[in-house]
Scaffold this motif. Sequence first.
Motif, PDB file in Angstrom:
ATOM      1  N   SER A 243       0.858  -1.193   0.000  1.00 47.95           N
ATOM      2  CA  SER A 243       0.000   0.000   0.000  1.00 47.95           C
ATOM      3  C   SER A 243       0.890   1.238   0.000  1.00 47.95           C
ATOM      4  CB  SER A 243      -0.891   0.010   1.240  1.00 47.95           C
ATOM      5  OG  SER A 243      -0.070   0.146   2.380  1.00 47.95           O
ATOM      6  N   TYR A 244       0.305   2.384  -0.389  1.00 47.41           N
ATOM      7  CA  TYR A 244       1.066   3.638  -0.317  1.00 47.41           C
ATOM      8  C   TYR A 244       1.591   3.861   1.093  1.00 47.41           C
ATOM      9  CZ  TYR A 244      -1.009   5.009  -4.805  1.00 47.41           C
ATOM     10  OH  TYR A 244      -1.395   5.069  -6.118  1.00 47.41           O
ATOM     11  N   ILE A 271      -2.259   7.178  -8.304  1.00 52.27           N
ATOM     12  CA  ILE A 271      -1.522   6.681  -9.471  1.00 52.27           C
ATOM     13  C   ILE A 271      -0.614   5.539  -9.001  1.00 52.27           C
ATOM     14  CG2 ILE A 271       0.214   7.290 -11.230  1.00 52.27           C
ATOM     15  CD1 ILE A 271      -0.810  10.257 -10.867  1.00 52.27           C
ATOM     16  N   PRO A 272      -0.749   4.340  -9.568  1.00 44.91           N
ATOM     17  CA  PRO A 272       0.088   3.237  -9.080  1.00 44.91           C
ATOM     18  C   PRO A 272       1.563   3.427  -9.420  1.00 44.91           C
ATOM     19  CG  PRO A 272      -1.237   2.529 -10.952  1.00 44.91           C
ATOM     20  CD  PRO A 272      -1.679   3.928 -10.611  1.00 44.91           C
ATOM     21  N   LYS A 290      -3.286   1.876  -3.760  1.00 46.80           N
ATOM     22  CA  LYS A 290      -4.147   2.190  -2.621  1.00 46.80           C
ATOM     23  C   LYS A 290      -4.628   0.923  -1.915  1.00 46.80           C
ATOM     24  CE  LYS A 290      -8.274   4.791  -1.515  1.00 46.80           C
ATOM     25  NZ  LYS A 290      -9.573   5.212  -2.014  1.00 46.80           N
ATOM     26  N   ASN A 291      -4.563   0.935  -0.604  1.00 45.11           N
ATOM     27  CA  ASN A 291      -5.114  -0.146   0.224  1.00 45.11           C
ATOM     28  C   ASN A 291      -4.617  -1.551  -0.133  1.00 45.11           C
ATOM     29  OD1 ASN A 291      -6.610   1.744   1.555  1.00 45.11           O
ATOM     30  ND2 ASN A 291      -8.431   1.453   0.264  1.00 45.11           N
ATOM     31  N   ALA A 292      -3.537  -1.674  -0.880  1.00 48.68           N
ATOM     32  CA  ALA A 292      -3.057  -3.021  -1.205  1.00 48.68           C
ATOM     33  C   ALA A 292      -2.618  -3.698   0.085  1.00 48.68           C
ATOM     34  CB  ALA A 292      -1.884  -2.919  -2.167  1.00 48.68           C
ATOM     35  N   THR A 293      -2.869  -5.013   0.168  1.00 50.86           N
ATOM     36  CA  THR A 293      -2.385  -5.711   1.363  1.00 50.86           C
ATOM     37  C   THR A 293      -0.966  -6.171   1.092  1.00 50.86           C
ATOM     38  OG1 THR A 293      -4.307  -7.040   0.738  1.00 50.86           O
ATOM     39  CG2 THR A 293      -3.671  -7.047   3.073  1.00 50.86           C
ATOM     40  N   LEU A 294      -0.145  -5.951   2.096  1.00 51.15           N
ATOM     41  CA  LEU A 294       1.255  -6.330   1.980  1.00 51.15           C
ATOM     42  C   LEU A 294       1.346  -7.822   1.652  1.00 51.15           C
ATOM     43  CD1 LEU A 294       4.249  -5.531   2.406  1.00 51.15           C
ATOM     44  CD2 LEU A 294       3.988  -6.211   4.787  1.00 51.15           C
ATOM     45  N   ASN A 295       2.105  -8.120   0.621  1.00 53.57           N
ATOM     46  CA  ASN A 295       2.233  -9.521   0.228  1.00 53.57           C
ATOM     47  C   ASN A 295       3.670  -9.816  -0.190  1.00 53.57           C
ATOM     48  OD1 ASN A 295       1.642 -12.131  -0.530  1.00 53.57           O
ATOM     49  ND2 ASN A 295       1.150 -11.516  -2.627  1.00 53.57           N
TER      50      ASN A 295
END
Length: 416
Positions: A243-244, A271-272, A290-295
Amino acid sequence: MQIFKFGGASVKDANGVKNVASVLQKTGYKNTLVVVSAMGKTTNALERVVKSYFDNKPELQSSLQEVKKFHNEILIDLFPNENHGVFKKINDFFSELNQFLASNKSPDYNFVYDQIIGFGELVSTTIISAYLNQIGLDNIWVDVRNHIKTDNYYRRANVNWEATQQLISSSFNTSVLNITQGFLGSDANNFTTTLGREGSDYTAAIYAYCLNAESVTIWKDVPGVLSADPRYFDNAQLLTNISYREAIELAFYGASVIHPKTLQPLQRKEIPLYVKSFLEPESMGTKISKNATLNPVVPCFIVKKNQILISISSLDFSYIVEENISEIFNLLHLYKMKVDVIQNSAISFSVCIDNIFDNLDKLLHHLKSKFKVVCNQNVSLYTIRHYNEMSINKIEANKTVLLKQLTPEIVQIVTA
Ligand code: ADP
Ligand code: ASP
Ligand code: MG
């Protein structure tokens, strides 16, 4: 629009420049802006030019010669035709630099620094633009100083967003391949400014913001953002999604793969940001959005070497109270120290700092006139996000811990 950024490591020699062309051919380069840094370690070499200009005039010409020779070898390799116009263009830049050195009257180190340092990016982009044109990747060389306006806080200039937005909106051609310089801007009097070391990532983000770009990709010598800097840690793992917020934290604590200022403008427009390997352009790398889960969720290690730990106590053993802390911070601000960690106890206040502007002696002199000061130089600051017991043990093994601070998300450890 897509924005690409190639750093110094990706264009450290002629093969690097050829590889940039090959990345563009593989990924497509329509409606693309390519932001490029100075080649290899040119910025460091130009810093030596600045130093000799001020402190060691006899070395000035040889330090300049080193920069010229480095670029000349790359030119000879890339352009078999020695009458190619690029040779004159590069020569003109070095003449302009020489002329500046001969005529400058300003004693302001930071101003002079920016006027000299900027040539690294001007030269690299001129070479790369000419090479891409030569092999049929038609492009336009853009002088970033006509777009990014800043204040005159030389060496760490602040962007004037309104003026920058207006210039980019009114004069940027989005339908072609554009090549421009990272790291540079210009002030109200059109003098060159720089955005802080490693600032080219930030340049890509500034353009992305102003152009409402679809994405930014920074091309690196690593597969993406890893759980640790592979130079210092074994078994660093690729983080495929971040995530950001997570990336801002990693960059803030010193994960040098992304310049800390890069993420905020991108986050504001969602903007990714992709971080990918310029050696394996088709691999997926890291996507920051945005809001990506850490993976995967693993402890992430960050180390900052060569930090300074200062412990400050009052001369009469009285408590360190708000008034003292405010005075200490004023001095840290005055000498432009980057504060990494602070810790306060009854009679002492500790601060771990990054002496970016080489002002330690002045700071210590000033502090010692008012406080008792103990200074540990050359300490390392480790930050672990998503830590567990094992990750802490790994850092502390065989080291002297000078300071340690835990929050639920991060632990920071200063070691001798
Ligand atoms: P550029 O060529 O764009 O200036 P940098 O050298 O500044 O690239 O950034 C890439 C380097 O960042 C890598 O070679 C690596 O050593 C370092 N680095 C630090 N932390 C990380 C991390 N968490 N993941 C990947 N690389 C990292
Ligand atoms: N060339 C500059 C530096 O080395 C900017 C950058 O590479 O991002 O700091
Ligand atoms: Mg860099």
